[in-house]
Design a protein around this motif. Sequence first.
Motif, PDB file in Angstrom:
ATOM      1  N   GLY A   1      -1.771  -0.470  13.288  1.00 15.14           N
ATOM      2  CA  GLY A   1      -1.328   0.205  12.121  1.00 15.14           C
ATOM      3  C   GLY A   1      -0.230   1.290  12.436  1.00 15.14           C
ATOM      4  N   ARG A   2      -0.346   1.753  13.533  1.00 17.60           N
ATOM      5  CA  ARG A   2       0.430   2.793  13.858  1.00 17.60           C
ATOM      6  C   ARG A   2       1.774   2.388  14.649  1.00 17.60           C
ATOM      7  N   PHE A   3       2.074   0.938  14.588  1.00 15.61           N
ATOM      8  CA  PHE A   3       2.972   0.433  15.042  1.00 15.61           C
ATOM      9  C   PHE A   3       4.116   0.112  13.724  1.00 15.61           C
ATOM     10  N   HIS A   4       3.817   0.539  12.296  1.00 14.99           N
ATOM     11  CA  HIS A   4       4.191   0.346  11.243  1.00 14.99           C
ATOM     12  C   HIS A   4       5.730   0.913  11.456  1.00 14.99           C
ATOM     13  N   PRO A   5       5.813   2.224  11.668  1.00 15.30           N
ATOM     14  CA  PRO A   5       7.269   2.798  12.141  1.00 15.30           C
ATOM     15  C   PRO A   5       8.194   1.871  12.853  1.00 15.30           C
ATOM     16  N   LEU A   6       7.562   1.316  13.931  1.00 12.89           N
ATOM     17  CA  LEU A   6       8.532   0.439  14.664  1.00 12.89           C
ATOM     18  C   LEU A   6       9.000  -0.913  13.900  1.00 12.89           C
ATOM     19  N   PHE A   7       7.903  -1.603  13.439  1.00 13.27           N
ATOM     20  CA  PHE A   7       8.372  -2.676  12.655  1.00 13.27           C
ATOM     21  C   PHE A   7       8.930  -2.435  11.197  1.00 13.27           C
ATOM     22  N   VAL A   8       8.832  -1.374  10.676  1.00 16.56           N
ATOM     23  CA  VAL A   8       9.625  -1.211   9.442  1.00 16.56           C
ATOM     24  C   VAL A   8      11.108  -1.296   9.415  1.00 16.56           C
ATOM     25  N   HIS A   9      11.701  -0.788  10.386  1.00 17.20           N
ATOM     26  CA  HIS A   9      13.064  -0.725  10.623  1.00 17.20           C
ATOM     27  C   HIS A   9      13.852  -2.028  10.745  1.00 17.20           C
ATOM     28  N   MET A  10      12.933  -2.985  11.430  1.00 14.02           N
ATOM     29  CA  MET A  10      13.598  -4.638  12.031  1.00 14.02           C
ATOM     30  C   MET A  10      13.982  -5.214  10.599  1.00 14.02           C
ATOM     31  N   PRO A  11      13.129  -5.319   9.789  1.00 12.30           N
ATOM     32  CA  PRO A  11      13.618  -6.355   8.529  1.00 12.30           C
ATOM     33  C   PRO A  11      14.789  -5.692   7.542  1.00 12.30           C
ATOM     34  N   ILE A  12      14.896  -4.428   7.787  1.00 18.50           N
ATOM     35  CA  ILE A  12      16.195  -3.622   7.197  1.00 18.50           C
ATOM     36  C   ILE A  12      17.242  -4.046   7.732  1.00 18.50           C
ATOM     37  N   GLY A  13      17.386  -3.921   9.152  1.00 18.06           N
ATOM     38  CA  GLY A  13      18.391  -4.263   9.961  1.00 18.06           C
ATOM     39  C   GLY A  13      18.860  -5.945  10.021  1.00 18.06           C
TER      40      GLY A  13
ATOM     41  N   LEU B   1      -2.188   0.850   8.383  1.00 20.34           N
ATOM     42  CA  LEU B   1      -2.039   2.023   8.411  1.00 20.34           C
ATOM     43  C   LEU B   1      -2.455   2.788   7.068  1.00 20.34           C
ATOM     44  N   GLY B   2      -2.318   1.971   6.073  1.00 20.38           N
ATOM     45  CA  GLY B   2      -2.688   2.381   4.808  1.00 20.38           C
ATOM     46  C   GLY B   2      -4.150   2.643   4.778  1.00 20.38           C
ATOM     47  N   GLU B   3      -4.853   1.884   5.572  1.00 19.86           N
ATOM     48  CA  GLU B   3      -6.171   1.912   5.408  1.00 19.86           C
ATOM     49  C   GLU B   3      -6.952   3.192   6.190  1.00 19.86           C
ATOM     50  N   THR B   4      -6.140   3.636   7.061  1.00 22.59           N
ATOM     51  CA  THR B   4      -6.824   4.923   7.547  1.00 22.59           C
ATOM     52  C   THR B   4      -7.312   5.968   6.568  1.00 22.59           C
ATOM     53  N   GLY B   5      -6.665   6.086   5.399  1.00 20.69           N
ATOM     54  CA  GLY B   5      -7.079   7.096   4.462  1.00 20.69           C
ATOM     55  C   GLY B   5      -6.137   8.438   4.543  1.00 20.69           C
ATOM     56  N   LEU B   6      -4.794   8.267   5.244  1.00 22.87           N
ATOM     57  CA  LEU B   6      -4.324   9.329   5.488  1.00 22.87           C
ATOM     58  C   LEU B   6      -3.130   9.696   4.491  1.00 22.87           C
ATOM     59  N   TYR B   7      -3.204   8.692   3.239  1.00 27.06           N
ATOM     60  CA  TYR B   7      -1.964   8.647   2.383  1.00 27.06           C
ATOM     61  C   TYR B   7      -2.863   8.641   1.092  1.00 27.06           C
ATOM     62  N   GLU B   8      -1.920   9.259   0.235  1.00 32.41           N
ATOM     63  CA  GLU B   8      -2.651   9.301  -1.371  1.00 32.41           C
ATOM     64  C   GLU B   8      -2.473   7.686  -1.792  1.00 32.41           C
ATOM     65  N   GLU B   9      -3.502   7.386  -2.221  1.00 33.79           N
ATOM     66  CA  GLU B   9      -3.716   6.314  -2.841  1.00 33.79           C
ATOM     67  C   GLU B   9      -2.796   5.723  -4.127  1.00 33.79           C
ATOM     68  N   GLU B  10      -2.376   6.741  -4.765  1.00 30.63           N
ATOM     69  CA  GLU B  10      -1.550   6.445  -6.118  1.00 30.63           C
ATOM     70  C   GLU B  10      -0.158   6.049  -5.744  1.00 30.63           C
ATOM     71  N   TYR B  11       0.242   6.687  -4.431  1.00 29.95           N
ATOM     72  CA  TYR B  11       1.542   6.318  -3.780  1.00 29.95           C
ATOM     73  C   TYR B  11       1.672   5.132  -2.954  1.00 29.95           C
ATOM     74  N   LEU B  12       0.483   5.146  -2.321  1.00 32.69           N
ATOM     75  CA  LEU B  12       0.202   4.015  -1.356  1.00 32.69           C
ATOM     76  C   LEU B  12       0.351   2.534  -2.159  1.00 32.69           C
ATOM     77  N   PHE B  13      -0.431   2.689  -3.109  1.00 36.48           N
ATOM     78  CA  PHE B  13      -0.450   1.169  -3.874  1.00 36.48           C
ATOM     79  C   PHE B  13       1.045   0.646  -4.146  1.00 36.48           C
ATOM     80  N   SER B  14       1.855   1.348  -4.783  1.00 35.91           N
ATOM     81  CA  SER B  14       3.015   0.879  -5.199  1.00 35.91           C
ATOM     82  C   SER B  14       3.751   0.312  -3.859  1.00 35.91           C
ATOM     83  N   HIS B  15       3.785   1.125  -3.185  1.00 38.03           N
ATOM     84  CA  HIS B  15       4.418   0.830  -1.847  1.00 38.03           C
ATOM     85  C   HIS B  15       4.119  -0.259  -1.126  1.00 38.03           C
ATOM     86  N   ARG B  16       2.644  -0.309  -1.174  1.00 35.26           N
ATOM     87  CA  ARG B  16       1.958  -1.533  -0.450  1.00 35.26           C
ATOM     88  C   ARG B  16       2.350  -2.909  -1.004  1.00 35.26           C
ATOM     89  N   TRP B  17       2.220  -2.914  -2.585  1.00 34.90           N
ATOM     90  CA  TRP B  17       2.528  -4.225  -3.208  1.00 34.90           C
ATOM     91  C   TRP B  17       3.931  -4.508  -3.302  1.00 34.90           C
TER      92      TRP B  17
END
Length: 150
Positions: free
Chosen positions: A11-23, A68-84
């Motif tokens: 999950g900690r690789f998310h910041p690495l992967f997240v920029h690739m589809p944008i590009g 990464l979202g499953e680690t519990g480090l993020y607020e669920e109400e914001y995570l839900f919409s971002h995830r889906w």
Amino acid sequence: MIALEFTTFVGRFHPLFVHMPIGFLFLAIALEWYESFKKVEVKSKLIPIAWLLGALSAAGAAVTGWFLGETGLYEEEYLFSHRWLGIALVLVAFIGWYLKSKPKAFPIKLQHGFNILLLAMLFIEGHKGGNLTHGETYLTEYALPLFKNY
């Protein structure tokens, strides 16, 4: 416990992967719009390749983001919409790749509509992800007073 540690590691690789589809997806759309502007008869084979790479890397970003979202480090109400919205973006990217791989089979308005849909999704998804990472005031904290309330 080992499985949880492994998914947290992945999950900690998310910041690495997240920029690739944008590009990749921005590149694909920019190439397509450039060719439309230049009135090119035969579309470049790079466009569907960039869409496929964008869709695959979006899938990688979604998987690592889910972990990464499953680690519990993020607020669920914001995570839900971002995830889906991220999952929806992956689906739209793969559908876009299919449309772009057969450019003569689908109307140009549908293809441009998919470009606009995907760009809107990328902007909204990126904003939601930025809010999760940096907080809701990150973008506007140092903005001019005119823009602070937006």
